[in-house]
Every structure is written in structure tokens, then in C-alpha cells.
Design an enzyme around this catalytic site. Structure first.
Site, PDB file in Angstrom:
ATOM      1  N   TYR A  59      14.592  -0.568   6.852  1.00  0.00           N
ATOM      2  CA  TYR A  59      14.856  -0.853   8.408  1.00  0.00           C
ATOM      3  C   TYR A  59      16.251  -0.309   8.592  1.00  0.00           C
ATOM      4  O   TYR A  59      16.630  -1.540   8.150  1.00  0.00           O
ATOM      5  CB  TYR A  59      14.199  -2.568   8.697  1.00  0.00           C
ATOM      6  CG  TYR A  59      12.991  -2.511   8.706  1.00  0.00           C
ATOM      7  CD1 TYR A  59      11.679  -1.898   8.395  1.00  0.00           C
ATOM      8  CD2 TYR A  59      12.395  -3.906   8.215  1.00  0.00           C
ATOM      9  CE1 TYR A  59      10.720  -1.720   8.295  1.00  0.00           C
ATOM     10  CE2 TYR A  59      11.190  -3.863   7.641  1.00  0.00           C
ATOM     11  CZ  TYR A  59      10.282  -3.216   7.943  1.00  0.00           C
ATOM     12  OH  TYR A  59       8.525  -3.493   7.497  1.00  0.00           O
ATOM     13  N   SER A 157       2.703  -3.625  -0.593  1.00  0.00           N
ATOM     14  CA  SER A 157       2.381  -3.100   0.436  1.00  0.00           C
ATOM     15  C   SER A 157       2.035  -2.039   1.003  1.00  0.00           C
ATOM     16  O   SER A 157       2.068  -0.457  -0.136  1.00  0.00           O
ATOM     17  CB  SER A 157       4.032  -3.120   1.677  1.00  0.00           C
ATOM     18  OG  SER A 157       3.084  -2.966   2.534  1.00  0.00           O
ATOM     19  N   TYR A 204       0.400  -6.102   9.033  1.00  0.00           N
ATOM     20  CA  TYR A 204       1.762  -5.639  10.228  1.00  0.00           C
ATOM     21  C   TYR A 204       0.788  -5.131  11.050  1.00  0.00           C
ATOM     22  O   TYR A 204      -0.034  -4.541  11.374  1.00  0.00           O
ATOM     23  CB  TYR A 204       2.381  -5.326   8.654  1.00  0.00           C
ATOM     24  CG  TYR A 204       2.574  -3.178   8.637  1.00  0.00           C
ATOM     25  CD1 TYR A 204       1.996  -2.414   9.046  1.00  0.00           C
ATOM     26  CD2 TYR A 204       1.697  -3.368   7.175  1.00  0.00           C
ATOM     27  CE1 TYR A 204       1.592  -1.351   8.726  1.00  0.00           C
ATOM     28  CE2 TYR A 204       1.060  -2.215   6.676  1.00  0.00           C
ATOM     29  CZ  TYR A 204       1.339  -0.880   7.895  1.00  0.00           C
ATOM     30  OH  TYR A 204       1.001  -0.203   6.984  1.00  0.00           O
TER      31      TYR A 204
END
Length: 312
Positions: A59, A157, A204
Site C-alpha cells: 500500500y 492472505s 477484505y
């Protein structure tokens, strides 16, 4: 007493509504971000009782971790739990690949520690699988960091069910994070495995980048990462907005927002104890917190299931 939930088999306990921070310094995902506004969103989340902040190396890249770390320093460390992720390699060409090699993950972790300005991370994820590293070997590297007290909980993830099973071969995985929302329910099979193995399932895009918040007009257009995604293509988008608007009556019954009805529905799923809606504005953070107080009836749950069926 503030509600807390346990992450997997770890000792980490968090408030069920977390804050996703990809819009805090995630300049590669959203154009025109205001960093000070992003930091204030994080502050307000903590001030209103949110304890888990979810960020990642990619990010920004890097910038989200740096900004989150700056805010966390303003609070007692034990008041906040930090989740971050690593696995991306940005090549000189600009191409991005994944690397789950144990030594690479350890180096990524150490870099995240420095950016966050902390001496441990509450939850560390392998962000994406690569196509060559045995997943149990990758997780074993995080287990070493956990044994050293540098990680409190281990996550993976974007893993498939087979990859998750391989990663959890020794029972070390505490959390699995995957895309999951009312528009994309295909990961409920993995959710069932997580429930059987004491792994917390964290979704998410729980509000599908805003579609499920009930605040879009069907003619709205987008100029960021959403523009190319299937859910936002005109015909699909209009149908999504229509279905979301049918949740208005349930929201009015509970005197809350459509977003909170959706988040409450998730918190009733097996193994799904934490949701991480992102937020660009302070008021979004405060609104989302109320989801923990919403108790849906079985008729309401059935209506939501009917509106948003699992696609085979």
C-alpha cells in the site's frame, strides 16, 4: 465491557471492527489521497474503540505503513494491534512478482518493523502465495519470528484451500484473509475449513469497495482502481446497486446504515469474527463501529441470502 475476539489460536484479542488502511497512503491504489486526512482517520478509529489496523508493504508502496506507524506512536502500544503483510517484489522494470522464500519474508518483516517504528507486529501475513515455495516452509519462517516474540499471530492472505491446508500443516496459521462479501461468497468453503481448524477468517473488500455501503447512485462513475473491476462495469454495477437498495428496509428497522447491516451479516458467519472495512473519511469509521450492536433476525438473514446467493 468492550467486545473482543480472539485471532485464531493466538493470544491476540481485537475489537471485531478493524480499519483497513489501503486508503491511508495507498497512492498506488487511490489518486489524490490527503495524507493528513488519512492519519486523522486512523486516530479517530483508535479514539472510537477500534484496535486493529490493517496495512501492507504494497500500500503506497511502503507509505501506508509509515503513516500508520506515525499515528500508533501517539498511543500506548498495547492499545493498538497492527496487522501488515509482505510477499511482493517490485523489480527494476516495475513488474511485481511474489516471493514466499523464508529469508525474503523475514527481511520484508524487518523492513515493516522499521517503517511502522515498532518492535513487534501483532499479526503478520504472507500477502500472496508464490508458485514455488512450500507453504508450510514459508509459515515456519513466521513461526520462528513468533517464537522470538516479534509476531503475535500468523496470517496468510489470498491462499486457495489447498494452499491454506499446506500452510497449516503444522497448525501454525491463526488467520486467513480473503476477498469475501455479498457479491463474492465463493470462499465460504474455505471459511468452513477455517472454522474447523480454529483459524479466524478475515474478509477484505467487505463492502465491495463501497457498493455494499448503499451510498452509490447507479449512474456513478469511477477513475481509480475500481474502474476496471467487474463489479463496477455499468450493467453489473446497476444490478448490484438495485439489490443493495433492497436492504434499506432492514437498515431502517434497526435504525442503522445499510453498510452496518452487511457487516453484521458477516459477523454471523462461521469463523468470521473480524471485518476490516476501509475508510477515507472519519465519519465512515464511526458509522461502521455500530455494526457490532446490530442483531439480525433469521428472516432478515434469509432475505439477504436470497438477494445475494452463493454463485456456483
Amino acid at each position: 465491557m468492550v467486545k473482543q475476539v480472539q485471532l485464531g489460536k493466538s493470544d491476540v484479542r481485537v475489537f471485531p471492527i478493524a480499519l483497513g488502511t489501503n486508503a491511508v497512503g495507498g497512492h498506488n491504489l487511490y489518486p489524490h489521497l490527503d495524507e493528513e486526512q488519512g492519519k486523522d482517520v486512523v486516530r479517530q478509529a483508535i479514539d472510537h474503540g477500534i484496535t486493529l489496523l490493517d496495512t501492507a508493504y504494497i500500500y503506497g508502496p511502503e507509505r501506508s505503513e509509515e503513516l500508520v506507524g506515525q499515528v500508533v506512536k501517539e498511543y500506548p502500544r498495547q492499545q493498538v494491534q497492527i496487522a501488515t503483510k509482505g510477499s511482493h517484489v517490485i523489480k527494476d522494470s516495475g513488474d511485481i512478482v511474489q516471493n514466499n522464500d523464508p529469508e525474503y519474508l523475514k527481511q520484508q518483516f524487518e523492513n515493516s518493523l522499521k517503517r511502522l517504528q515498532v518492535d513487534y507486529i501483532d499479526l503478520y501475513y504472507i500477502h500472496f502465495p508464490d508458485d514455488k515455495t512450500p507453504k508450510d516452509k514459508a509459515v515456519a519462517a513466521l513461526k520462528e519470528l513468533k517464537d522470538e516474540g516479534k509476531i503475535k499471530a500468523i496470517g496468510v492472505s489470498n491462499f486457495s484451500l489447498d494452499q491454506l491446508k499446506e500452510a497449516n500443516k503444522d497448525g501454525y496459521v491463526d488467520v486467513i484473509q480473503l476477498e469475501y462479501n455479498l457479491l463474492h461468497r465463493e470462499n465460504e468453503e474455505i471459511m468452513a475449513y477455517a472454522a474447523e481448524n480454529y483459524i479466524t477468517f478475515v474478509p477484505y473488500f467487505p463492502l465491495a469497495s463501497g457498493i455494499l455501503a448503499g451510498k452509490y447512485d447507479e449512474n456513478q462513475t469511477f477513475d481509480d482502481h475500481r474502474a476496471t473491476r467487474r463489479d463496477f462495469q455499468p450493467k453489473v454495477f446497476k444490478d448490484n446497486v438495485r439489490r443493495v437498495n433492497e436492504l434499506t428496509e432492514i437498515a431502517e428497522t434497526h435504525d442503522t446504515t445499510i453498510a452496518n447491516i452487511v457487516l453484521s451479516f458477516y459477523l454471523m458467519r462461521p469463523a468470521l469474527d473480524v471485518v476490516i472495512p476501509g475508510a477515507k473519511r472519519v465519519e465512515q469509521v464511526v458509522e461502521n463501529i455500530d455494526a457490532v450492536n446490530v442483531e439480525l433476525t433469521q428472516d432478515e438473514i434469509d432475505k439477504i441470502d436470497h438477494l445475494f446467493p452463493i454463485e456456483n
